[in-house]
Design a protein around this motif. Structure first.
Motif, PDB file in Angstrom:
ATOM      1  N   LEU A  68     -10.594   5.977   9.451  1.00  0.00           N
ATOM      2  CA  LEU A  68      -9.495   5.033   9.296  1.00  0.00           C
ATOM      3  C   LEU A  68      -9.826   3.698   9.978  1.00  0.00           C
ATOM      4  CD1 LEU A  68      -6.653   4.880   8.074  1.00  0.00           C
ATOM      5  CD2 LEU A  68      -5.738   5.621  10.288  1.00  0.00           C
ATOM      6  N   TRP A  69     -10.474   3.783  11.123  1.00  0.00           N
ATOM      7  CA  TRP A  69     -10.819   2.564  11.874  1.00  0.00           C
ATOM      8  C   TRP A  69     -11.793   1.685  11.102  1.00  0.00           C
ATOM      9  CZ3 TRP A  69     -15.485   1.940  15.274  1.00  0.00           C
ATOM     10  CH2 TRP A  69     -15.459   0.725  15.961  1.00  0.00           C
ATOM     11  N   VAL A  70     -12.756   2.286  10.380  1.00  0.00           N
ATOM     12  CA  VAL A  70     -13.769   1.477   9.707  1.00  0.00           C
ATOM     13  C   VAL A  70     -13.317   0.961   8.346  1.00  0.00           C
ATOM     14  CG1 VAL A  70     -15.656   2.599  10.931  1.00  0.00           C
ATOM     15  CG2 VAL A  70     -14.949   3.481   8.685  1.00  0.00           C
ATOM     16  N   THR A  71     -12.026   1.083   8.041  1.00  0.00           N
ATOM     17  CA  THR A  71     -11.488   0.442   6.837  1.00  0.00           C
ATOM     18  C   THR A  71     -11.073  -0.983   7.207  1.00  0.00           C
ATOM     19  OG1 THR A  71      -9.285   1.409   7.250  1.00  0.00           O
ATOM     20  CG2 THR A  71     -10.782   2.643   5.814  1.00  0.00           C
ATOM     21  N   LEU A  72      -9.803  -1.301   7.089  1.00  0.00           N
ATOM     22  CA  LEU A  72      -9.340  -2.655   7.388  1.00  0.00           C
ATOM     23  C   LEU A  72      -9.602  -3.089   8.830  1.00  0.00           C
ATOM     24  CD1 LEU A  72      -7.806  -5.285   6.739  1.00  0.00           C
ATOM     25  CD2 LEU A  72      -5.680  -4.045   7.255  1.00  0.00           C
ATOM     26  N   PRO A  73      -9.290  -2.270   9.848  1.00  0.00           N
ATOM     27  CA  PRO A  73      -9.419  -2.776  11.227  1.00  0.00           C
ATOM     28  C   PRO A  73     -10.808  -3.300  11.571  1.00  0.00           C
ATOM     29  CG  PRO A  73      -8.141  -0.750  11.210  1.00  0.00           C
ATOM     30  CD  PRO A  73      -8.695  -0.911   9.825  1.00  0.00           C
ATOM     31  N   PHE A  74     -11.833  -2.480  11.366  1.00  0.00           N
ATOM     32  CA  PHE A  74     -13.160  -2.907  11.794  1.00  0.00           C
ATOM     33  C   PHE A  74     -13.719  -4.017  10.902  1.00  0.00           C
ATOM     34  CE2 PHE A  74     -17.786  -2.556  12.421  1.00  0.00           C
ATOM     35  CZ  PHE A  74     -17.814  -2.762  13.792  1.00  0.00           C
ATOM     36  N   ASN A  75     -13.431  -3.963   9.615  1.00  0.00           N
ATOM     37  CA  ASN A  75     -13.920  -5.027   8.736  1.00  0.00           C
ATOM     38  C   ASN A  75     -13.211  -6.349   9.010  1.00  0.00           C
ATOM     39  OD1 ASN A  75     -15.973  -4.045   6.580  1.00  0.00           O
ATOM     40  ND2 ASN A  75     -14.511  -2.369   6.782  1.00  0.00           N
ATOM     41  N   LEU A  76     -11.956  -6.290   9.417  1.00  0.00           N
ATOM     42  CA  LEU A  76     -11.269  -7.515   9.825  1.00  0.00           C
ATOM     43  C   LEU A  76     -11.890  -8.060  11.105  1.00  0.00           C
ATOM     44  CD1 LEU A  76      -9.000  -9.529   9.317  1.00  0.00           C
ATOM     45  CD2 LEU A  76      -7.453  -8.024  10.602  1.00  0.00           C
ATOM     46  N   LEU A  77     -12.300  -7.163  11.996  1.00  0.00           N
ATOM     47  CA  LEU A  77     -12.988  -7.584  13.210  1.00  0.00           C
ATOM     48  C   LEU A  77     -14.297  -8.293  12.864  1.00  0.00           C
ATOM     49  CD1 LEU A  77     -13.398  -7.409  16.364  1.00  0.00           C
ATOM     50  CD2 LEU A  77     -14.605  -5.273  15.920  1.00  0.00           C
ATOM     51  N   ILE A  78     -15.101  -7.679  11.998  1.00  0.00           N
ATOM     52  CA  ILE A  78     -16.393  -8.265  11.634  1.00  0.00           C
ATOM     53  C   ILE A  78     -16.212  -9.637  10.986  1.00  0.00           C
ATOM     54  CG2 ILE A  78     -18.447  -8.073  10.185  1.00  0.00           C
ATOM     55  CD1 ILE A  78     -18.126  -5.059  10.233  1.00  0.00           C
ATOM     56  N   TYR A  79     -15.454  -9.653   9.909  1.00  0.00           N
ATOM     57  CA  TYR A  79     -15.409 -10.856   9.077  1.00  0.00           C
ATOM     58  C   TYR A  79     -14.373 -11.863   9.547  1.00  0.00           C
ATOM     59  CZ  TYR A  79     -18.354  -7.879   6.281  1.00  0.00           C
ATOM     60  OH  TYR A  79     -19.370  -7.059   5.874  1.00  0.00           O
ATOM     61  N   GLY A  80     -13.344 -11.396  10.256  1.00  0.00           N
ATOM     62  CA  GLY A  80     -12.396 -12.337  10.829  1.00  0.00           C
ATOM     63  C   GLY A  80     -13.065 -13.190  11.893  1.00  0.00           C
ATOM     64  N   VAL A  81     -13.809 -12.536  12.797  1.00  0.00           N
ATOM     65  CA  VAL A  81     -14.544 -13.277  13.823  1.00  0.00           C
ATOM     66  C   VAL A  81     -15.571 -14.198  13.173  1.00  0.00           C
ATOM     67  CG1 VAL A  81     -16.184 -13.031  15.730  1.00  0.00           C
ATOM     68  CG2 VAL A  81     -14.179 -11.543  15.615  1.00  0.00           C
ATOM     69  N   ASN A  82     -16.250 -13.703  12.147  1.00  0.00           N
ATOM     70  CA  ASN A  82     -17.239 -14.508  11.444  1.00  0.00           C
ATOM     71  C   ASN A  82     -16.610 -15.758  10.841  1.00  0.00           C
ATOM     72  OD1 ASN A  82     -18.627 -14.987   8.499  1.00  0.00           O
ATOM     73  ND2 ASN A  82     -20.143 -14.508  10.069  1.00  0.00           N
ATOM     74  N   ASP A  83     -15.469 -15.589  10.186  1.00  0.00           N
ATOM     75  CA  ASP A  83     -14.821 -16.739   9.544  1.00  0.00           C
ATOM     76  C   ASP A  83     -14.303 -17.750  10.559  1.00  0.00           C
ATOM     77  OD1 ASP A  83     -15.348 -15.677   7.080  1.00  0.00           O
ATOM     78  OD2 ASP A  83     -13.341 -14.870   6.753  1.00  0.00           O
ATOM     79  N   ILE A  84     -13.867 -17.274  11.714  1.00  0.00           N
ATOM     80  CA  ILE A  84     -13.365 -18.179  12.753  1.00  0.00           C
ATOM     81  C   ILE A  84     -14.471 -19.115  13.239  1.00  0.00           C
ATOM     82  CG2 ILE A  84     -12.582 -18.280  15.157  1.00  0.00           C
ATOM     83  CD1 ILE A  84     -10.874 -15.780  14.551  1.00  0.00           C
ATOM     84  N   PHE A  85     -15.644 -18.544  13.482  1.00  0.00           N
ATOM     85  CA  PHE A  85     -16.728 -19.348  14.061  1.00  0.00           C
ATOM     86  C   PHE A  85     -17.622 -20.014  13.020  1.00  0.00           C
ATOM     87  CE2 PHE A  85     -15.601 -16.476  17.546  1.00  0.00           C
ATOM     88  CZ  PHE A  85     -15.432 -17.405  18.572  1.00  0.00           C
ATOM     89  N   ASP A  86     -17.380 -19.723  11.740  1.00  0.00           N
ATOM     90  CA  ASP A  86     -18.184 -20.342  10.684  1.00  0.00           C
ATOM     91  C   ASP A  86     -17.374 -21.291   9.809  1.00  0.00           C
ATOM     92  OD1 ASP A  86     -20.313 -18.926  11.575  1.00  0.00           O
ATOM     93  OD2 ASP A  86     -20.641 -17.764   9.755  1.00  0.00           O
TER      94      ASP A  86
END
Length: 280
Positions: A41-59
């Motif tokens: 369950l964690w590697v669905t929305l939560p972890f992918n939002l962590l990966i790509y949300g952080v990426n989008d913030i700094f890029d």
């Protein structure tokens, strides 16, 4: 806002986290285990939002100039969306982190911690791996970490040949996919492996790592190794014939499909073996 956060999490790429978690469970010889469900369950929305949300913030600056962004391949966020993204990341991930701290053994926690931190600092300063040649590519080996920590979380031994094979595969795919962004990254003075090696050199680098992954997969399943070799070989030869970012951009759609096809072959084989009583 929820719809927007789902878009930012890039659902088309969830296979990279969900798939490895499911395969890890199947490699232990079970079609389903409830003790793996919280991790899944964690590697669905939560972890992918962590990966790509952080990426989008700094890029934000480079994404604004990248024509690929704004669709399935990644969001193009506004400055006003940074706070909602941070809140979304925290609300979806902190409960899982707390649960894991209370329930999982130290070895699993260590790999999970590395999994999260590598992806955070892939984009976030001061480490910002994505702007460091070779480190950007090698850090993507973390995509294979579920093959390790899922087993450790339930008291099983990881199948290291599968894990190491997938680590090599992830290193290859990251650099291969980055070829399409060479011009944008060079303009932004981001020194990626692809920028450093150039399109042709990056193609050779990817070929070497995909060859290593084929060896690792062959120790587990020759059909998976064969499929991996055929698809990777086709991608490498296609880009090698015309090694420029535009070619890599045209091939990216096939690169996205790669893990779906290879994962389906691997999953079908393991499931069949479990059902026939020949695995593990």
């Amino acid at each position: 806002m929820l719809t927007r956060l789902i878009h930012i999490s890039r659902p088309v790429l969830w296979v990279n986290t969900i798939g490895t978690t499911v395969i890890a469970m199947w490699l232990m010889g079970d079609l389903w285990r409830w003790d793996v469900f919280p991790l899944l369950l964690w590697v669905t929305l939560p972890f992918n939002l962590l990966i790509y949300g952080v990426n989008d913030i700094f890029d934000q600056a480079t994404d604004a100039q990248n024509t690929r962004k704004g669709g399935l391949e990644g969001a193009r966020i506004l400055g006003s969306e940074v706070r909602p993204i941070v809140i979304g990341v925290l609300l979806t991930n902190v409960p899982f982190v707390a649960y894991f701290l209370l329930t999982l053994p130290p070895a699993a926690l260590a790999w999970i911690t590395a999994y999260a931190l590598i992806f955070v600092f892939y984009s976030a300063p001061p480490l910002r791996f994505k702007a460091r040649r070779y480190v950007d590519s090698l850090s993507n080996a973390a995509y294979a970490f579920p093959l390790v920590f899922v087993s450790l979380a339930v008291g099983e031994r990881p199948i290291w040949s599968a894990a190491i094979g997938l680590m090599a595969w992830s290193v290859a795919k990251h650099t291969y996919d980055a070829v399409q962004d060479i011009d944008e990254d060079r303009a932004a003075r981001i020194r990626t492996t692809a920028v450093h090696l150039g399109a042709r050199g990056a193609t050779v680098w990817s070929a070497i790592w995909w060859a290593l992954s084929t060896v690792g997969f062959a120790l587990i399943s020759w059909p998976v190794a064969l499929v991996n070799l055929l698809i990777a070989g086709w991608l490498v030869m296609s880009l090698g014939r015309d090694p420029i970012p535009a070619t890599a951009r045209r091939l990216y759609r096939y690169s996205i499909v790669f893990p779906y096809v290879a994962g389906s072959v691997a999953g079908a084989q393991v499931v069949a073996a479990i059902l026939l009583g020949t695995y593990p």
